[in-house]
Structure formats: C-alpha cells, structure tokens
Design a protein around this motif. Structure first.
Motif, PDB file in Angstrom:
ATOM      1  N   ALA A 179      29.701  32.156  39.607  1.00  0.00           N
ATOM      2  CA  ALA A 179      30.416  31.885  38.362  1.00  0.00           C
ATOM      3  C   ALA A 179      31.208  33.110  37.902  1.00  0.00           C
ATOM      4  O   ALA A 179      32.349  32.995  37.431  1.00  0.00           O
ATOM      5  N   ALA A 180      30.626  34.296  38.042  1.00  0.00           N
ATOM      6  CA  ALA A 180      31.316  35.527  37.636  1.00  0.00           C
ATOM      7  C   ALA A 180      32.536  35.776  38.518  1.00  0.00           C
ATOM      8  O   ALA A 180      33.594  36.215  38.038  1.00  0.00           O
ATOM      9  N   CYS A 181      32.418  35.477  39.802  1.00  0.00           N
ATOM     10  CA  CYS A 181      33.549  35.664  40.720  1.00  0.00           C
ATOM     11  C   CYS A 181      34.687  34.714  40.362  1.00  0.00           C
ATOM     12  O   CYS A 181      35.862  35.096  40.403  1.00  0.00           O
ATOM     13  N   THR A 190      38.198  42.583  39.833  1.00  0.00           N
ATOM     14  CA  THR A 190      37.399  42.802  41.031  1.00  0.00           C
ATOM     15  C   THR A 190      35.922  42.761  40.673  1.00  0.00           C
ATOM     16  O   THR A 190      35.478  43.483  39.773  1.00  0.00           O
ATOM     17  N   LEU A 191      35.150  41.945  41.372  1.00  0.00           N
ATOM     18  CA  LEU A 191      33.717  41.820  41.118  1.00  0.00           C
ATOM     19  C   LEU A 191      32.935  42.507  42.228  1.00  0.00           C
ATOM     20  O   LEU A 191      33.079  42.189  43.410  1.00  0.00           O
ATOM     21  N   PRO A 204      29.959  34.865  47.143  1.00  0.00           N
ATOM     22  CA  PRO A 204      31.350  35.237  46.822  1.00  0.00           C
ATOM     23  C   PRO A 204      31.411  36.557  46.053  1.00  0.00           C
ATOM     24  O   PRO A 204      30.601  36.790  45.147  1.00  0.00           O
ATOM     25  N   ARG A 205      32.368  37.384  46.389  1.00  0.00           N
ATOM     26  CA  ARG A 205      32.493  38.702  45.773  1.00  0.00           C
ATOM     27  C   ARG A 205      33.799  39.341  46.213  1.00  0.00           C
ATOM     28  O   ARG A 205      34.490  38.841  47.098  1.00  0.00           O
ATOM     29  N   HIS A 206      34.103  40.498  45.603  1.00  0.00           N
ATOM     30  CA  HIS A 206      35.230  41.320  46.038  1.00  0.00           C
ATOM     31  C   HIS A 206      34.763  42.673  46.556  1.00  0.00           C
ATOM     32  O   HIS A 206      35.574  43.476  47.024  1.00  0.00           O
ATOM     33  N   GLY A 207      33.470  42.948  46.439  1.00  0.00           N
ATOM     34  CA  GLY A 207      32.959  44.219  46.907  1.00  0.00           C
ATOM     35  C   GLY A 207      31.475  44.349  46.640  1.00  0.00           C
ATOM     36  O   GLY A 207      30.827  43.463  46.083  1.00  0.00           O
TER      37      GLY A 207
END
Length: 315
Positions: A179-181, A190-191, A204-207
C-alpha cells in the motif's frame, strides 16, 4: 603518498533541476569523459572563493548562492583527488565554454556514471537523492491511519521514505509495504524497505534500507541492480562496510540527543564531519534533528537529514 589535489567543482542547476556538465579534452587525465565544471583550489583560497573564480574563468558566470553537496576523496594511483562539490542554484550570466569545452544540461537521473570519471560518480548519487529522508513513525499496526499520515507527508513534499515497522509480522509488513509503494508511485516518491532483504525479496519497493546488524553480516551488496540501497550506521567501522559494499548512501546517528534513546551520547557535528569526510558516498545525519537543522547539516558534510519525529505528520 601522492599529493592531495583539492579541486572545487560546481553542480550548477537550472530551473528544471538539470545540471550543467562539460567534457574533458581528450589529451588530459580522464580525457573524453564528462565532468562537473571547476578546477584546482589555489593556496590560501577559501572553497567558496575558489569555486567562484573557477566558474567565472571556465564558464563566464558569477555565483550568487551555493552550498556544500559532497566531498569525494579518490586515489587514481598517480594522483589523489579531493573533489569538493558545491551545488549552485543561483548565478548571474549565461554559462558557456570559455575554453572551448562542450557543455550539456542533464537531469541527474539521465547521467550515465560510466561516462564520468570514477571520482565524480558519488556526486551523481548525491544529486539524485533529496535532502530529506522521512522515516515512518507511529501506528503501523493501524494501516488506515498510518497510510493517511504517509499520504499527508507525500502531499507536502516527502520524496524519500523509509518504511520502518519492526513490530509487524512479515506478512503484515508486506501488506503495508504494498500500500505504501502504491502511494509513493502516485507522487514519484522512493520507498525503501527497512527489513531483512531475504524477507522482502518479492515485496514491491524502490529500494532497501539495512539496519546496522544486517549490514555487518553482508559480504556483497544486496537487492536489485537498479534500486537504492543504504544502511544505518553508528561508527566508522559500519560506515566503512557500507562503502565497501558499494551502497548508495548511509545514515549516521545520533547527531543530537534523542527522546527515544536518551542514554546514548550524541556524536555532535565535529565527530560527524570527521567520520563522514573520508567516505565516497552521501551520508544523512540522523538523531534529534528537524528541518531547522538542514543548513547545519549541509555545512557539516551531510547529504541532508533523516528523521521520524521531525518529519512524520501529527495525527
């Protein structure tokens, strides 16, 4: 040991955030590569004066406002460079290559590190990172309230978010991260997931953000090649491990006294500078800081500040 050559360089930004770069002549050291404009600091010259002189000579502009961005030590074998980089956001004149050098304006995201000297590559990372890192705070066990607070933070400009929720189970953390992503994707933020990398391999993430315990167990950089990876550090040994692993950034804490760890002695800015200056990566200051400390952080070699209480919205 080779003499340290102190070089001033300017990361000159235009209104859209693009940065001016110039191409080195083919016949010089690191010839044919792109670089950030500047040159050697003269004896007795202050960094600010040296930067202003070099940019006037090289580009025909007059610096009006600048601030430290990053200092990079790099040993090329035949020479040791200290690259002292300031971000220039206000200047007079129109930049042009007074020495015949080609110029270009590039967004940091479009810069190819392989097209720059090795010493310049941490500068690209510093330009891509914002000055503030939001570390999420209370109520991760109440997802609706938590995500509403995160949404408010994103609406007011947060662009780098570390999802810190150690008390959640792996399953609950994964659901919250999804949900945060989604929220971060909508705003271009960027999460970073603060969790054991193996536990969030498919989340799911960005890093990734590593705690210091996980950091010290690693022998190679974790995660995907195209994502940000950083770590929390509390001493020079941990900072050195972050650099050896080729991480993109580090956090160093606590700089000031904190309400969450009142028994821990703060480092203070002098220690922060001494530990950070040798590192080839951007470092955020953490611990007892708010946005009021941002200028101090810049002046002491920080990429910016990271904070929970100082940045997490109230209910």
């Amino acid at each position: 040991m080779p003499e340290i050559i102190h070089v001033m360089a300017g990361a000159i930004a235009d209104a859209s955030g693009r940065i001016l770069v110039g191409k080195r002549p083919d016949h010089v050291h690191q010839g044919g590569l792109w670089e950030f404009p500047g040159g050697k600091l003269e004896p007795g010259e202050s960094p600010e004066a040296g930067l202003a002189r070099e940019l006037a000579e090289e580009l025909g502009i007059q610096v009006r406002a600048s601030r430290p961005l990053i200092r990079v030590h790099h040993d090329y074998g035949d020479r040791h460079i200290l690259l002292d980089v300031h971000r220039v956001d206000d200047y007079a004149g129109v930049p042009h290559g007074r020495e015949g050098q080609p110029l270009d304006w590039l967004a940091p995201e479009d810069m190819d590190p392989a097209a720059f000297p090795a010493a310049d590559r941490p500068i690209i990372t510093a330009l891509r990172l914002p000055p503030l890192m939001l570390i999420t705070g209370e109520e991760p066990d109440r997802p609706d309230a938590f995500l509403a607070r995160l949404g408010r933070a994103l609406e007011t400009g947060a662009r780098l978010v570390q999802l810190r929720a150690h008390q959640l189970s792996a399953n609950d953390y994964a659901h919250l991260a999804q949900a945060a992503c989604d929220l971060c994707d909508r705003t271009g933020a960027t999460l970073l997931l603060n969790r054991d990398p193996a536990e969030v391999a498919s989340v799911p993430r960005h890093g990734l953000h590593l705690n210091s315990q996980v950091l010290m167990t690693l022998r190679e950089r974790p995660g995907r090649s195209n994502e940000l990876v950083g770590a929390s550090c509390h001493d020079p040994v941990q900072l050195a491990r972050a650099a050896d692993l080729g991480l993109d950034y580090a956090l160093l804490s606590p700089v000031k006294p904190t309400a969450s760890h009142p028994e821990t002695s703060p480092l203070g800015w002098d220690t922060f500078v001494a530990w950070v200056d040798p590192l080839p990566l951007p470092v955020y200051a953490l611990g007892g800081l708010t946005t009021d400390d941002l200028d101090d952080a810049f002046q002491h070699g920080a990429q910016g500040i990271a904070a929970i209480r100082g940045l997490w919205p109230v209910r």
